[in-house]
Design an enzyme around this catalytic site. Structure first.
Site, mmCIF file in Angstrom:
data_model
loop_
_atom_site.group_PDB
_atom_site.id
_atom_site.type_symbol
_atom_site.label_atom_id
_atom_site.label_comp_id
_atom_site.label_asym_id
_atom_site.label_seq_id
_atom_site.Cartn_x
_atom_site.Cartn_y
_atom_site.Cartn_z
ATOM 1 N N ASN A 7 -83.654 -23.459 34.199
ATOM 2 C CA ASN A 7 -84.824 -22.742 33.677
ATOM 3 C C ASN A 7 -84.393 -21.323 33.285
ATOM 4 O O ASN A 7 -83.851 -20.582 34.109
ATOM 5 C CB ASN A 7 -85.907 -22.710 34.772
ATOM 6 C CG ASN A 7 -87.149 -21.967 34.331
ATOM 7 O OD1 ASN A 7 -87.073 -20.868 33.790
ATOM 8 N ND2 ASN A 7 -88.307 -22.540 34.583
ATOM 9 N N HIS A 10 -86.301 -16.400 33.302
ATOM 10 C CA HIS A 10 -86.000 -15.063 33.824
ATOM 11 C C HIS A 10 -85.078 -14.268 32.905
ATOM 12 O O HIS A 10 -85.046 -13.037 32.974
ATOM 13 C CB HIS A 10 -85.417 -15.148 35.229
ATOM 14 C CG HIS A 10 -86.465 -15.565 36.222
ATOM 15 N ND1 HIS A 10 -87.576 -14.809 36.477
ATOM 16 C CD2 HIS A 10 -86.586 -16.677 36.976
ATOM 17 C CE1 HIS A 10 -88.332 -15.427 37.371
ATOM 18 N NE2 HIS A 10 -87.756 -16.568 37.680
ATOM 19 N N HIS A 43 -90.820 -22.095 30.124
ATOM 20 C CA HIS A 43 -92.273 -22.166 30.311
ATOM 21 C C HIS A 43 -92.933 -21.257 29.280
ATOM 22 O O HIS A 43 -92.794 -20.030 29.345
ATOM 23 C CB HIS A 43 -92.605 -21.708 31.742
ATOM 24 C CG HIS A 43 -94.052 -21.816 32.116
ATOM 25 N ND1 HIS A 43 -94.503 -21.600 33.394
ATOM 26 C CD2 HIS A 43 -95.154 -22.123 31.391
ATOM 27 C CE1 HIS A 43 -95.819 -21.774 33.439
ATOM 28 N NE2 HIS A 43 -96.237 -22.069 32.225
ATOM 29 N N ARG A 45 -95.937 -19.637 28.466
ATOM 30 C CA ARG A 45 -97.219 -19.329 29.108
ATOM 31 C C ARG A 45 -98.210 -18.859 28.073
ATOM 32 O O ARG A 45 -97.837 -18.310 27.035
ATOM 33 C CB ARG A 45 -97.021 -18.238 30.177
ATOM 34 C CG ARG A 45 -96.097 -18.639 31.308
ATOM 35 C CD ARG A 45 -96.041 -17.547 32.350
ATOM 36 N NE ARG A 45 -97.280 -17.499 33.086
ATOM 37 C CZ ARG A 45 -97.422 -17.971 34.342
ATOM 38 N NH1 ARG A 45 -96.403 -18.479 34.982
ATOM 39 N NH2 ARG A 45 -98.585 -17.899 34.939
ATOM 40 N N ARG A 49 -95.666 -14.018 28.578
ATOM 41 C CA ARG A 49 -95.060 -12.894 29.316
ATOM 42 C C ARG A 49 -93.535 -12.918 29.299
ATOM 43 O O ARG A 49 -92.900 -11.915 29.512
ATOM 44 C CB ARG A 49 -95.571 -12.836 30.743
ATOM 45 C CG ARG A 49 -95.078 -13.973 31.608
ATOM 46 C CD ARG A 49 -95.402 -13.747 33.053
ATOM 47 N NE ARG A 49 -96.822 -13.886 33.337
ATOM 48 C CZ ARG A 49 -97.279 -14.203 34.548
ATOM 49 N NH1 ARG A 49 -96.454 -14.371 35.550
ATOM 50 N NH2 ARG A 49 -98.568 -14.331 34.755
ATOM 51 N N GLU A 70 -92.157 -26.451 29.955
ATOM 52 C CA GLU A 70 -93.199 -26.330 30.986
ATOM 53 C C GLU A 70 -94.405 -25.709 30.328
ATOM 54 O O GLU A 70 -94.276 -24.729 29.581
ATOM 55 C CB GLU A 70 -92.703 -25.359 32.059
ATOM 56 C CG GLU A 70 -92.256 -26.000 33.317
ATOM 57 C CD GLU A 70 -91.883 -24.939 34.328
ATOM 58 O OE1 GLU A 70 -92.632 -23.980 34.529
ATOM 59 O OE2 GLU A 70 -90.795 -25.068 34.889
ATOM 60 N N THR A 101 -95.488 -19.983 38.992
ATOM 61 C CA THR A 101 -96.381 -21.115 39.220
ATOM 62 C C THR A 101 -96.674 -21.247 40.719
ATOM 63 O O THR A 101 -95.751 -21.284 41.535
ATOM 64 C CB THR A 101 -95.716 -22.413 38.716
ATOM 65 O OG1 THR A 101 -95.184 -22.152 37.422
ATOM 66 C CG2 THR A 101 -96.718 -23.540 38.645
ATOM 67 N N GLU A 151 -92.663 -34.076 38.946
ATOM 68 C CA GLU A 151 -91.771 -33.077 39.543
ATOM 69 C C GLU A 151 -92.458 -32.617 40.824
ATOM 70 O O GLU A 151 -93.564 -32.063 40.787
ATOM 71 C CB GLU A 151 -91.539 -31.893 38.593
ATOM 72 C CG GLU A 151 -90.609 -30.851 39.236
ATOM 73 C CD GLU A 151 -90.330 -29.668 38.328
ATOM 74 O OE1 GLU A 151 -90.289 -29.820 37.086
ATOM 75 O OE2 GLU A 151 -90.155 -28.561 38.882
#
Ligand code: PXP
Length: 247
Positions: A7, A10, A43, A45, A49, A70, A101, A151
């Site tokens: 993922n 970050h 992800h 969102r 963000r 995601e 999450t 998951e």
């Protein structure tokens, strides 16, 4: 064999700290792929963000393994997914104020919504995974909704502060993995997994995939800082040398 999906949210979070172009999560994804990751997760969102629409579009073009998007079950994001066609969508709950999450999706609480979401994704050839608590109710509901995969949320396991709650959580994950696998669902695990707490999860035969972000990107900073520092010193030294200033 169990596989790792990295993922890269970050990396985008650091980019957003300055609002510029670096570090580019796409670049990080390509490096992770070359290092053996079986898939890349991001992800998108609703509040954008960290990951932006542009990132998902480019990732779709360049990723050669598997792109796992995601996302929450929000109409705007659903339409983006249907357009971009990741290999897999992992449906998560999304709260505006949350840092990350928090907890699994309540598939059982809205079976019709999730069934129709699965149908729409399947029509475009996109597989669907539901990010759920390790509970029979959510696994049954995911199966009924037509999911390909679940998951299992490992956040509570990762945050367990004493031996008892740790072994209870591990037991819930083991039991749910067996349930889901026996029902014909593929089983992944994610959230809060690090280099230490992953070990017992590796012993659960039904888990085929790990989705890991925070601990891996954190580790990347530590293992990369020495080289990054040396490279900057090299640039300083070679640049001043060329101008004859390095006395
Ligand atoms: N799986 C899901 C569904 C997530 O929402 C997240 C966090 O974005 C992860 C896995 C990765 O969690 P972590 O960053 O704690 O490894």
């Amino acid at each position: 064999m169990k596989t790792l999906n990295v993922n890269i949210d970050h990396v985008a979070t650091i980019r957003e700290a300055r609002g510029g172009k670096e570090p580019d999560p796409v670049n990080a994804a390509l490096i992770a792929e070359l290092a053996g990751a079986s898939g890349i997760v991001c992800h998108l969102r609703e509040d954008r963000r960290h990951i932006h629409d542009r990132d998902v579009k480019i990732l779709r073009e360049v990723i050669q393994t598997k792109l796992d998007l995601e996302m929450a079950a929000h109409e705007e994001i659903i339409n983006i997914a249907l357009n971009i066609k990741p290999d897999l969508v992992t449906i998560v709950p999304e709260g505006r104020m949350e840092l990350t999450t928090e907890g699994g999706l309540d598939v059982a609480g809205n079976p019709e919504l999730f069934k129709s979401l699965v149908n729409r994704m399947h029509d475009k050839g996109i597989e669907v995974s539901f990010f759920v608590e390790p509970e029979q109710k959510q696994i049954d509901a995911s199966l009924k909704a037509g999911a390909d995969m679940v998951e299992l949320h490992t956040g509570t396991y990762a945050n367990a502060s004493d031996k008892n709650s740790l072994s209870n959580e591990l037991y819930r994950i083991k039991k749910s993995s067996t349930l889901a696998h026996n029902a014909g669902l593929k089983v992944a695990a994610g959230h809060g997994i690090n280099y230490i707490n992953i070990k017992p999860l590796c012993l659960i035969p039904e888990i085929i995939e790990f989705s890991i972000g925070h601990s891996l990107i954190s580790r990347a900073i530590h293992v990369g800082i020495e080289r990054a520092t040396r490279e900057m010193i090299d640039v300083i030294n070679t640049s001043t040398l060329h101008r004859g200033l390095n006395k």
